[in-house]
Design a protein around this motif. Sequence first.
Motif, PDB file in Angstrom:
ATOM      1  N   ILE A 102      24.380 122.654  78.074  1.00  0.00           N
ATOM      2  CA  ILE A 102      24.243 121.989  76.780  1.00  0.00           C
ATOM      3  C   ILE A 102      23.370 120.755  76.980  1.00  0.00           C
ATOM      4  N   THR A 103      22.967 120.117  75.881  1.00  0.00           N
ATOM      5  CA  THR A 103      22.102 118.951  76.003  1.00  0.00           C
ATOM      6  C   THR A 103      22.901 117.714  76.427  1.00  0.00           C
ATOM      7  N   VAL A 104      22.182 116.760  76.995  1.00  0.00           N
ATOM      8  CA  VAL A 104      22.792 115.487  77.385  1.00  0.00           C
ATOM      9  C   VAL A 104      23.382 114.805  76.155  1.00  0.00           C
ATOM     10  N   ASN A 105      22.663 114.869  75.029  1.00  0.00           N
ATOM     11  CA  ASN A 105      23.164 114.248  73.804  1.00  0.00           C
ATOM     12  C   ASN A 105      24.482 114.890  73.355  1.00  0.00           C
ATOM     13  N   THR A 106      24.578 116.210  73.469  1.00  0.00           N
ATOM     14  CA  THR A 106      25.821 116.896  73.101  1.00  0.00           C
ATOM     15  C   THR A 106      26.972 116.411  73.986  1.00  0.00           C
ATOM     16  N   VAL A 107      26.710 116.246  75.270  1.00  0.00           N
ATOM     17  CA  VAL A 107      27.742 115.728  76.175  1.00  0.00           C
ATOM     18  C   VAL A 107      28.174 114.338  75.728  1.00  0.00           C
ATOM     19  N   LYS A 108      27.214 113.481  75.415  1.00  0.00           N
ATOM     20  CA  LYS A 108      27.549 112.115  74.989  1.00  0.00           C
ATOM     21  C   LYS A 108      28.403 112.120  73.722  1.00  0.00           C
ATOM     22  N   VAL A 109      28.014 112.933  72.743  1.00  0.00           N
ATOM     23  CA  VAL A 109      28.749 112.994  71.479  1.00  0.00           C
ATOM     24  C   VAL A 109      30.162 113.527  71.703  1.00  0.00           C
ATOM     25  N   LEU A 110      30.284 114.631  72.448  1.00  0.00           N
ATOM     26  CA  LEU A 110      31.595 115.235  72.671  1.00  0.00           C
ATOM     27  C   LEU A 110      32.489 114.357  73.548  1.00  0.00           C
ATOM     28  N   LYS A 111      31.886 113.660  74.492  1.00  0.00           N
ATOM     29  CA  LYS A 111      32.667 112.759  75.341  1.00  0.00           C
ATOM     30  C   LYS A 111      33.201 111.592  74.511  1.00  0.00           C
ATOM     31  N   SER A 112      32.373 111.076  73.621  1.00  0.00           N
ATOM     32  CA  SER A 112      32.805 109.996  72.733  1.00  0.00           C
ATOM     33  C   SER A 112      33.944 110.466  71.837  1.00  0.00           C
ATOM     34  N   ARG A 113      33.815 111.667  71.283  1.00  0.00           N
ATOM     35  CA  ARG A 113      34.886 112.222  70.447  1.00  0.00           C
ATOM     36  C   ARG A 113      36.172 112.407  71.248  1.00  0.00           C
ATOM     37  N   ALA A 114      36.017 112.876  72.473  1.00  0.00           N
ATOM     38  CA  ALA A 114      37.182 113.096  73.328  1.00  0.00           C
ATOM     39  C   ALA A 114      37.908 111.784  73.603  1.00  0.00           C
ATOM     40  N   ILE A 115      37.162 110.753  73.918  1.00  0.00           N
ATOM     41  CA  ILE A 115      37.778 109.452  74.194  1.00  0.00           C
ATOM     42  C   ILE A 115      38.496 108.941  72.948  1.00  0.00           C
ATOM     43  N   HIS A 116      37.866 109.110  71.796  1.00  0.00           N
ATOM     44  CA  HIS A 116      38.500 108.703  70.535  1.00  0.00           C
ATOM     45  C   HIS A 116      39.810 109.471  70.326  1.00  0.00           C
ATOM     46  N   LYS A 117      39.782 110.777  70.544  1.00  0.00           N
ATOM     47  CA  LYS A 117      40.987 111.594  70.364  1.00  0.00           C
ATOM     48  C   LYS A 117      42.072 111.220  71.378  1.00  0.00           C
ATOM     49  N   LEU A 118      41.673 110.902  72.602  1.00  0.00           N
ATOM     50  CA  LEU A 118      42.649 110.488  73.613  1.00  0.00           C
ATOM     51  C   LEU A 118      43.299 109.165  73.211  1.00  0.00           C
ATOM     52  N   ARG A 119      42.495 108.240  72.710  1.00  0.00           N
ATOM     53  CA  ARG A 119      43.058 106.961  72.247  1.00  0.00           C
ATOM     54  C   ARG A 119      44.051 107.193  71.113  1.00  0.00           C
ATOM     55  N   GLU A 120      43.689 108.079  70.178  1.00  0.00           N
ATOM     56  CA  GLU A 120      44.609 108.401  69.076  1.00  0.00           C
ATOM     57  C   GLU A 120      45.906 109.010  69.615  1.00  0.00           C
ATOM     58  N   TYR A 121      45.774 109.922  70.572  1.00  0.00           N
ATOM     59  CA  TYR A 121      46.949 110.576  71.164  1.00  0.00           C
ATOM     60  C   TYR A 121      47.877 109.536  71.784  1.00  0.00           C
ATOM     61  N   SER A 133      47.987 106.321  71.198  1.00  0.00           N
ATOM     62  CA  SER A 133      48.503 105.432  70.161  1.00  0.00           C
ATOM     63  C   SER A 133      49.676 106.073  69.427  1.00  0.00           C
ATOM     64  N   ARG A 134      49.535 107.353  69.058  1.00  0.00           N
ATOM     65  CA  ARG A 134      50.613 108.068  68.359  1.00  0.00           C
ATOM     66  C   ARG A 134      51.867 108.164  69.209  1.00  0.00           C
ATOM     67  N   ASN A 135      51.687 108.197  70.505  1.00  0.00           N
ATOM     68  CA  ASN A 135      52.820 108.360  71.422  1.00  0.00           C
ATOM     69  C   ASN A 135      53.254 107.039  72.051  1.00  0.00           C
ATOM     70  N   ASP A 136      52.802 105.934  71.451  1.00  0.00           N
ATOM     71  CA  ASP A 136      53.165 104.584  71.931  1.00  0.00           C
ATOM     72  C   ASP A 136      52.896 104.394  73.422  1.00  0.00           C
ATOM     73  N   ILE A 137      51.744 104.893  73.858  1.00  0.00           N
ATOM     74  CA  ILE A 137      51.337 104.725  75.251  1.00  0.00           C
ATOM     75  C   ILE A 137      50.096 103.858  75.259  1.00  0.00           C
ATOM     76  N   TRP A 138      50.152 102.782  76.038  1.00  0.00           N
ATOM     77  CA  TRP A 138      49.017 101.887  76.107  1.00  0.00           C
ATOM     78  C   TRP A 138      48.207 102.215  77.353  1.00  0.00           C
ATOM     79  N   ILE A 139      46.917 102.499  77.132  1.00  0.00           N
ATOM     80  CA  ILE A 139      46.026 102.791  78.249  1.00  0.00           C
ATOM     81  C   ILE A 139      44.640 102.267  77.878  1.00  0.00           C
ATOM     82  N   GLU A 140      43.921 101.791  78.865  1.00  0.00           N
ATOM     83  CA  GLU A 140      42.599 101.230  78.614  1.00  0.00           C
ATOM     84  C   GLU A 140      41.554 102.115  79.255  1.00  0.00           C
ATOM     85  N   PHE A 141      40.502 102.449  78.476  1.00  0.00           N
ATOM     86  CA  PHE A 141      39.397 103.266  78.987  1.00  0.00           C
ATOM     87  C   PHE A 141      38.227 102.390  79.315  1.00  0.00           C
TER      88      PHE A 141
END
Length: 87
Positions: A58-77, A79-87
């Motif tokens: 896949i393209t480098v840009n696709t990796v960047k976009v999907l990685k950003s989305r993944a980090i956002h989803k992990l932060r949401e996960y 947060s929903r589970n009251d777990i504090w973690i820093e990326f």
Amino acid sequence: VSAFLLNRSSDLWDTIIEQEANQLLQTAIATLPPQCNRIVELSLTGKNTKEIAETLNITVNTVKVLKSRAIHKLREYFSRNDIWIEF
């Protein structure tokens, strides 16, 4: 002797916390869509964006976009589970 036991106890405690944090992270990563999951897993093995793009064909840009989305989803996960973690 007590300092030795304290250090060993501290090392054990650090190991337990590290293992638990890794388990929490793996559980969270498993909730990601398959391609985001794969990108995060490859990132954790030390691959850079270009290497991930080449590996997944896949393209480098696709990796960047999907990685950003993944980090956002992990932060949401976490947060929903009251777990504090820093990326």
